[in-house]
Motif scaffolding. Sequence first.
Motif, PDB file in Angstrom:
ATOM      1  N   CYS A 164       1.393 -21.507  27.650  1.00  0.00           N
ATOM      2  CA  CYS A 164       1.227 -22.785  26.974  1.00  0.00           C
ATOM      3  C   CYS A 164      -0.127 -23.350  27.406  1.00  0.00           C
ATOM      4  O   CYS A 164      -0.364 -23.505  28.602  1.00  0.00           O
ATOM      5  CB  CYS A 164       2.354 -23.689  27.453  1.00  0.00           C
ATOM      6  N   GLU A 169      10.003 -23.013  20.607  1.00  0.00           N
ATOM      7  CA  GLU A 169       9.211 -21.816  20.266  1.00  0.00           C
ATOM      8  C   GLU A 169       9.067 -20.902  21.487  1.00  0.00           C
ATOM      9  O   GLU A 169       9.134 -19.679  21.377  1.00  0.00           O
ATOM     10  CB  GLU A 169       7.815 -22.230  19.766  1.00  0.00           C
ATOM     11  N   MET A 170       8.859 -21.515  22.651  1.00  0.00           N
ATOM     12  CA  MET A 170       8.680 -20.724  23.863  1.00  0.00           C
ATOM     13  C   MET A 170       9.990 -20.022  24.237  1.00  0.00           C
ATOM     14  O   MET A 170       9.991 -18.854  24.634  1.00  0.00           O
ATOM     15  CB  MET A 170       8.197 -21.634  25.004  1.00  0.00           C
ATOM     16  N   VAL A 181       7.031 -19.649  32.204  1.00  0.00           N
ATOM     17  CA  VAL A 181       5.993 -20.115  31.283  1.00  0.00           C
ATOM     18  C   VAL A 181       4.741 -20.477  32.084  1.00  0.00           C
ATOM     19  O   VAL A 181       4.784 -21.332  32.965  1.00  0.00           O
ATOM     20  CB  VAL A 181       6.467 -21.354  30.491  1.00  0.00           C
ATOM     21  N   CYS A 217       1.395 -22.370  32.336  1.00  0.00           N
ATOM     22  CA  CYS A 217       0.766 -23.530  31.705  1.00  0.00           C
ATOM     23  C   CYS A 217      -0.681 -23.635  32.160  1.00  0.00           C
ATOM     24  O   CYS A 217      -0.945 -23.771  33.364  1.00  0.00           O
ATOM     25  CB  CYS A 217       1.528 -24.812  32.051  1.00  0.00           C
ATOM     26  N   LEU A 230      10.780 -27.888  28.614  1.00  0.00           N
ATOM     27  CA  LEU A 230      10.924 -26.510  29.093  1.00  0.00           C
ATOM     28  C   LEU A 230      11.988 -26.453  30.187  1.00  0.00           C
ATOM     29  O   LEU A 230      12.838 -25.558  30.210  1.00  0.00           O
ATOM     30  CB  LEU A 230       9.583 -25.985  29.629  1.00  0.00           C
ATOM     31  N   GLY A 290       5.101 -16.031  28.855  1.00  0.00           N
ATOM     32  CA  GLY A 290       4.513 -16.755  27.733  1.00  0.00           C
ATOM     33  C   GLY A 290       3.520 -17.749  28.294  1.00  0.00           C
ATOM     34  O   GLY A 290       3.583 -18.093  29.482  1.00  0.00           O
ATOM     35  N   PRO A 307       4.258 -14.815  23.668  1.00  0.00           N
ATOM     36  CA  PRO A 307       4.151 -16.150  23.064  1.00  0.00           C
ATOM     37  C   PRO A 307       2.977 -16.932  23.656  1.00  0.00           C
ATOM     38  O   PRO A 307       2.854 -17.039  24.877  1.00  0.00           O
ATOM     39  CB  PRO A 307       5.487 -16.809  23.391  1.00  0.00           C
TER      40      PRO A 307
END
Length: 456
Positions: A255, A330-331, A153, A155, A176, A253, A285
Amino acid sequence: MDSNVVDTLIAPEGRLEVLSKAEVVQLLDSGKGGLYNIFRNCALAVLNCGSTIDDGKELLDRFKSFDINILQRERGIKLEIKGAPAIAFVDGKMIKGIHEHLFAVLRDIVFVSNEVTGNPKFDLARSEGITDAVFHILRNANVLKPQLNPNLVVCWGGHSINRAEYNYSKEVGYQLGLRGLDICTGCGPGAMKGPMKGATIGHAKQRFTGGRYLGITEPGIIAAESPNPIVNDLVIMPDIEKRLEAFVRVGHGICVFPGGAGTAEEILYILGILLHPDNAEIPFPLIFTGPETAREYFVQINEFIGLTLGAEAQKRYKIIVDDPELVAQEMQEGMKQVREFRKARSDAYYFNWALKIDDEFQRPFAPTHENMRNLSLHKNQPVHVLAANLRRAFSGVVAGNVKEEGIRTIEKYGHFEIHGDKEIMGPMDALLASFVAQSRMKLAGKAYTPCYRVIQ
């Protein structure tokens, strides 16, 4: 002796233990073709970890006596460091994470200089050549992990955020981490540090021992955003455009936490790519999130995107306020979709080759006064190209705010002037003004003088 600085001699541990004589000469050459200045400045930024300086010029001015030399020894190389910030040491010994980062800087600067720049193998005038260069820099840094399922992820968010926003980013990172997801950030303080710090706790509770905390930076921004020592993989890309491409190629993804001009630049970059017709079917995402106190911030961002890029762009992300657990869920669900999509197409999990990145997003943009003045900020162009030009405008503001070269340019020639259609300039001026009002341009406690003027 100045207690704020330390002299030391260090050897690499498993990273770039040998250099050729030609490489050493190039690294110590401070002339136009040499690498010394870029090496010195990046090394100083790494050693300055944890300080409250977010101004590249101020950092270099404060540590003018800092010097770094490469000593050739029979068994390999050593770095002789003089006048290093004492913050990088504990009881006179360099913090291990910072020690690793120093040699990551050396590795990437040598590799880019020797293997990428001027190498006919990489045609940096073509989109494919740029992507290939990004791939090889990441592979050389050993951050591409073929055996792992999608779980990285990215960020994004500001280096100058308030305590509530920082704590929230840490809580999201924790959620996470509990779900076995790894973290990639721009490696600096604020919203780049919080998710990593939270994920280390989540990973520890689940007994995940191989947690990845990947930091991707570039020489222009590293002084303002010194890598935090939680980062266990640091990569220095040659410029901001290749840094951004690295994020979206290795990440599965994204965030986005609250931030300033740099975060707006990142948002416009990813939306511009996702809006390209070739990427319509690719799952990616994208979640904007923050605490309840940041709700208004995301209302402003969402409104700006709607007014400039339109409703189609707004469909490419979700806004989740004050719910770290839902963000992580969701992630995680998004990761499953990414895995299924890539598996069905036999695409690599570790590098997103399928994503079409227009060369408008890849060509390095030099934020000079002329280039800033001549940006095409009007609606009479494809929406992804408008996103690319808006991205450049915010990139210029970042340069004028925190990058050494940008700050010196503003001091010499005055404000950047940003021109464009009124329906774009109005929302842009309002968004930048809100960043100033919310102290998102500089670290708290520092007066901000705008480096730009929006002309409607």
